[in-house]
Design a protein around this motif. Sequence first.
Motif, PDB file in Angstrom:
ATOM      1  N   SER A 145     -13.001  -2.559 -84.122  1.00 59.71           N
ATOM      2  CA  SER A 145     -12.019  -1.621 -83.258  1.00 59.71           C
ATOM      3  C   SER A 145     -11.071  -1.988 -82.337  1.00 59.71           C
ATOM      4  O   SER A 145     -10.120  -1.402 -81.971  1.00 59.71           O
ATOM      5  N   LYS A 146     -11.538  -3.002 -81.535  1.00 56.00           N
ATOM      6  CA  LYS A 146     -10.617  -3.409 -80.364  1.00 56.00           C
ATOM      7  C   LYS A 146      -9.565  -4.143 -81.000  1.00 56.00           C
ATOM      8  O   LYS A 146      -8.357  -3.908 -80.581  1.00 56.00           O
ATOM      9  N   ALA A 147      -9.290  -4.816 -82.093  1.00 56.17           N
ATOM     10  CA  ALA A 147      -8.530  -5.373 -82.664  1.00 56.17           C
ATOM     11  C   ALA A 147      -7.371  -4.359 -83.244  1.00 56.17           C
ATOM     12  O   ALA A 147      -6.278  -4.479 -83.049  1.00 56.17           O
ATOM     13  N   THR A 148      -7.973  -3.344 -83.735  1.00 55.55           N
ATOM     14  CA  THR A 148      -7.431  -2.350 -84.254  1.00 55.55           C
ATOM     15  C   THR A 148      -6.534  -1.464 -83.062  1.00 55.55           C
ATOM     16  O   THR A 148      -5.501  -1.223 -83.266  1.00 55.55           O
ATOM     17  N   GLU A 149      -7.178  -1.140 -82.105  1.00 54.79           N
ATOM     18  CA  GLU A 149      -6.645  -0.667 -81.076  1.00 54.79           C
ATOM     19  C   GLU A 149      -5.528  -1.461 -80.317  1.00 54.79           C
ATOM     20  O   GLU A 149      -4.546  -0.818 -79.728  1.00 54.79           O
ATOM     21  N   PHE A 150      -5.925  -2.808 -80.256  1.00 58.17           N
ATOM     22  CA  PHE A 150      -4.698  -3.559 -79.758  1.00 58.17           C
ATOM     23  C   PHE A 150      -3.292  -3.614 -80.465  1.00 58.17           C
ATOM     24  O   PHE A 150      -2.263  -3.424 -80.047  1.00 58.17           O
ATOM     25  N   THR A 151      -3.594  -3.558 -81.860  1.00 57.04           N
ATOM     26  CA  THR A 151      -2.585  -3.639 -82.800  1.00 57.04           C
ATOM     27  C   THR A 151      -1.799  -1.986 -82.660  1.00 57.04           C
ATOM     28  O   THR A 151      -0.527  -2.306 -82.509  1.00 57.04           O
ATOM     29  N   TYR A 152      -2.331  -1.055 -82.492  1.00 51.76           N
ATOM     30  CA  TYR A 152      -2.101   0.319 -82.215  1.00 51.76           C
ATOM     31  C   TYR A 152      -1.012   0.240 -80.883  1.00 51.76           C
ATOM     32  O   TYR A 152       0.012   0.899 -80.864  1.00 51.76           O
ATOM     33  N   MET A 153      -1.719  -0.408 -79.843  1.00 57.33           N
ATOM     34  CA  MET A 153      -1.117  -0.426 -78.527  1.00 57.33           C
ATOM     35  C   MET A 153       0.310  -1.121 -78.567  1.00 57.33           C
ATOM     36  O   MET A 153       1.389  -0.685 -78.103  1.00 57.33           O
ATOM     37  N   ALA A 176       5.100  -6.596 -69.070  1.00 58.08           N
ATOM     38  CA  ALA A 176       4.181  -6.034 -69.799  1.00 58.08           C
ATOM     39  C   ALA A 176       3.808  -6.680 -71.045  1.00 58.08           C
ATOM     40  O   ALA A 176       2.479  -6.837 -71.401  1.00 58.08           O
ATOM     41  N   LEU A 177       5.059  -7.136 -71.752  1.00 57.22           N
ATOM     42  CA  LEU A 177       4.680  -8.045 -72.852  1.00 57.22           C
ATOM     43  C   LEU A 177       3.836  -9.299 -72.601  1.00 57.22           C
ATOM     44  O   LEU A 177       2.987  -9.610 -73.321  1.00 57.22           O
ATOM     45  N   ASN A 178       4.044  -9.966 -71.533  1.00 57.44           N
ATOM     46  CA  ASN A 178       3.386 -10.997 -71.076  1.00 57.44           C
ATOM     47  C   ASN A 178       2.053 -10.808 -70.772  1.00 57.44           C
ATOM     48  O   ASN A 178       1.183 -11.559 -70.894  1.00 57.44           O
ATOM     49  N   LEU A 179       1.895  -9.429 -70.015  1.00 56.33           N
ATOM     50  CA  LEU A 179       0.500  -8.994 -69.818  1.00 56.33           C
ATOM     51  C   LEU A 179      -0.490  -8.990 -71.141  1.00 56.33           C
ATOM     52  O   LEU A 179      -1.637  -9.315 -71.297  1.00 56.33           O
ATOM     53  N   MET A 180       0.221  -8.196 -72.200  1.00 54.39           N
ATOM     54  CA  MET A 180      -0.446  -8.125 -73.412  1.00 54.39           C
ATOM     55  C   MET A 180      -0.643  -9.485 -74.103  1.00 54.39           C
ATOM     56  O   MET A 180      -1.768  -9.542 -74.756  1.00 54.39           O
ATOM     57  N   ARG A 181       0.180 -10.573 -74.058  1.00 54.75           N
ATOM     58  CA  ARG A 181      -0.082 -11.838 -74.435  1.00 54.75           C
ATOM     59  C   ARG A 181      -1.186 -12.299 -73.877  1.00 54.75           C
ATOM     60  O   ARG A 181      -1.930 -13.141 -74.369  1.00 54.75           O
ATOM     61  N   SER A 182      -1.392 -12.114 -72.455  1.00 53.36           N
ATOM     62  CA  SER A 182      -2.336 -12.656 -71.625  1.00 53.36           C
ATOM     63  C   SER A 182      -3.871 -12.134 -72.120  1.00 53.36           C
ATOM     64  O   SER A 182      -4.647 -12.833 -72.428  1.00 53.36           O
ATOM     65  N   VAL A 183      -4.005 -10.749 -72.376  1.00 52.91           N
ATOM     66  CA  VAL A 183      -4.895 -10.182 -73.022  1.00 52.91           C
ATOM     67  C   VAL A 183      -5.430 -10.678 -74.192  1.00 52.91           C
ATOM     68  O   VAL A 183      -6.554 -10.940 -74.635  1.00 52.91           O
TER      69      VAL A 183
END
Length: 124
Positions: free
Chosen positions: A33-41, A15-22
Amino acid sequence: RTPAVQHFSECLTAALNLMRSVLGSQAFQAGSSKATEFTYMCMHFAQILVPLVKVHLETVFGTHAQLDMTAIIASMAPDLLPTSVAEDPFGVDAVVEEEPLAIDETLADEVPADTAGGAACMKD
């Protein structure tokens, strides 16, 4: 380590590798807002999901099923979490100030008046 702990550790790492890929494939603008939501995730992954998996593993398989939560969260720094947050995900620095979400007025105007508030569901 038990096979279940190994499996869940590998799943969380994937899952961490997938987040790094995104993160690598998206061009997030700072403050968007996308950067903020990614940080929240990422914060919620470290503060909610990983501890939840750890507790469930210990509850189901006993105390010998120890997930190395610290190593998983530490591996999120510096690209997914700031180093200070990865070192102490529940510390004061880890708090993300949440702003209320802006309501899109065009979407609010599209809700039919007879269904607003769920009143249409209650008529029969």
